[in-house]
Design an enzyme around this catalytic site. Structure first.
Site, PDB file in Angstrom:
ATOM      1  CG  ASP A   1     123.079  64.759 100.283  1.00  0.00           C
ATOM      2  OD1 ASP A   1     124.178  64.755  99.875  1.00  0.00           O
ATOM      3  OD2 ASP A   1     122.605  64.122 101.215  1.00  0.00           O
TER       4      ASP A   1
ATOM      5  CG  ASP B   1     122.685  62.786  96.741  1.00  0.00           C
ATOM      6  OD1 ASP B   1     122.455  61.740  96.582  1.00  0.00           O
ATOM      7  OD2 ASP B   1     123.574  63.594  97.202  1.00  0.00           O
TER       8      ASP B   1
ATOM      9  CE  LYS C   1     124.921  60.144  95.509  1.00  0.00           C
ATOM     10  NZ  LYS C   1     124.871  59.960  97.135  1.00  0.00           N
TER      11      LYS C   1
ATOM     12  CD  GLU D   1     131.589  60.385 100.514  1.00  0.00           C
ATOM     13  OE1 GLU D   1     130.373  60.064  99.821  1.00  0.00           O
ATOM     14  OE2 GLU D   1     131.924  61.221 101.185  1.00  0.00           O
TER      15      GLU D   1
HETATM   16  O1  KIV Z   1     126.233  64.851  97.748  1.00  0.00           O
HETATM   17  C1  KIV Z   1     127.338  64.690  97.198  1.00  0.00           C
HETATM   18  O2  KIV Z   1     128.191  65.453  96.817  1.00  0.00           O
HETATM   19  C2  KIV Z   1     127.652  62.991  97.140  1.00  0.00           C
HETATM   20  C3  KIV Z   1     128.907  62.831  96.505  1.00  0.00           C
HETATM   21  C4  KIV Z   1     130.332  63.097  97.666  1.00  0.00           C
HETATM   22  C5  KIV Z   1     129.085  61.333  96.159  1.00  0.00           C
HETATM   23  O3  KIV Z   1     126.962  62.254  97.677  1.00  0.00           O
END
Ligand code: KIV
Length: 271
Positions: free
Chosen positions: A51, A90, A120, A189
């Site tokens: 995201d 995501d 995710k 993270e």
């Molecule tokens: O959205 C994204 O790029 C992420 C990464 C930073 C793990 O969640």
């Protein structure tokens, strides 16, 4: 003689085997067909349709504005560009936090409409019920703990999380809860490297770090940051492998100069 050209696809099982054998997992974000083709062709294990598209593709300050429809559009484009890697999509802010029915419906839309391989979600115990329902519908889920950008207005800053023992202890417990809920991996993270090492060792499933040190089972970076497309963002954890911003600026300036001078197109570049 027939040559077996079958590509061995990366699955969640492959990632588990990699953790068990000590082979590090490589993961990068991608949001479109052309870059997905480059990243997959180079041999990445996992593409995250993050995201972070909200920041690097749409120019928003946070990840909050991106919608489920927009994430689906990005994931569809990525899927058309890959042959081998595992694709994680995501779930955007607002698509899973309300309740587990909404979370399941969002995850099903992602899987049905994109051809992605997994989703995710950010958060620990508060999303465990939603994760259990999604996993029991047959959809693999990657967790995300530590700095969770969808909660930026709760945190107030993008600084390192879980430096204090109370927050570190909550993260240790959340990691176990996510594993028990059925996650196949967890992104950690921006947390202290020592804590990430401890959590990685305590889990059966792999951890993928971003700003969480070298002892995670894998690493992830935002593609625009590591390729230097986006040059303003320079956190300590970022290794920049290229400066596309500079190279592309030079190329565009050269094109403008050639158009203005009449040098482009040449006789050989016309019909
Ligand atoms: O959205 C994204 O790029 C992420 C990464 C930073 C793990 O969640």
């Amino acid at each position: 003689m027939s040559v077996n050209k079958e590509i061995k696809k990366v699955t969640t099982h492959t990632l588990q085997m990699m953790k068990e054998s000590g082979e590090k997992i490589s993961m990068l974000t991608a949001y479109d067909f052309s870059f997905a083709r480059i990243v997959d062709g180079a041999g990445i294990d996992v593409i995250l349709v993050g995201d972070s598209a909200s920041n690097v593709m749409a120019g928003h300050e946070t990840t909050l504005p991106i919608t489920l429809d927009q994430m689906i559009y990005h994931a569809q484009s990525v899927i058309r560009g890959i042959n081998r890697c595992l694709v994680v999509v995501d779930m955007p802010f607002g698509s899973y936090q309300s309740n587990s029915d909404i979370a399941l419906a969002s995850a099903i839309r992602i899987m049905k409409e994109t051809g992605g391989h997994s989703v995710k979600m950010e958060g620990g115990r508060e999303v465990a019920d939603a994760i259990k329902r999604i996993v029991s519908a047959g959809i693999p889920v990657m967790g995300h703990l530590g700095l969770t950008p969808q909660s930026i207005y709760k945190f107030g800053t993008y600084t390192v999380r879980a430096r204090e023992e109370a927050e570190a202890q909550k993260l240790r417990e959340d990691a176990k809860i996510l594993e028990e809920a059925g996650c196949f991996a967890i992104v950690l993270e921006k947390i202290p490297a020592k804590l990430a090492e401890e959590v990685s060792a305590s889990l059966r499933i792999p951890t993928i770090g971003i700003g969480a040190g070298g002892q995670c089972d894998g690493q992830v970076l935002v593609m625009h940051d590591m390729l230097g497309i986006n040059t303003e963002f320079k956190p300590r954890f970022l290794r920049q492998y290229l400066n596309i911003h500079e190279l592309a600026t030079q190329a565009v300036a050269g094109y403008i100069k050639d158009v203005k001078s009449g040098d482009f197109p040449s006789a050989a570049e016309q019909y």
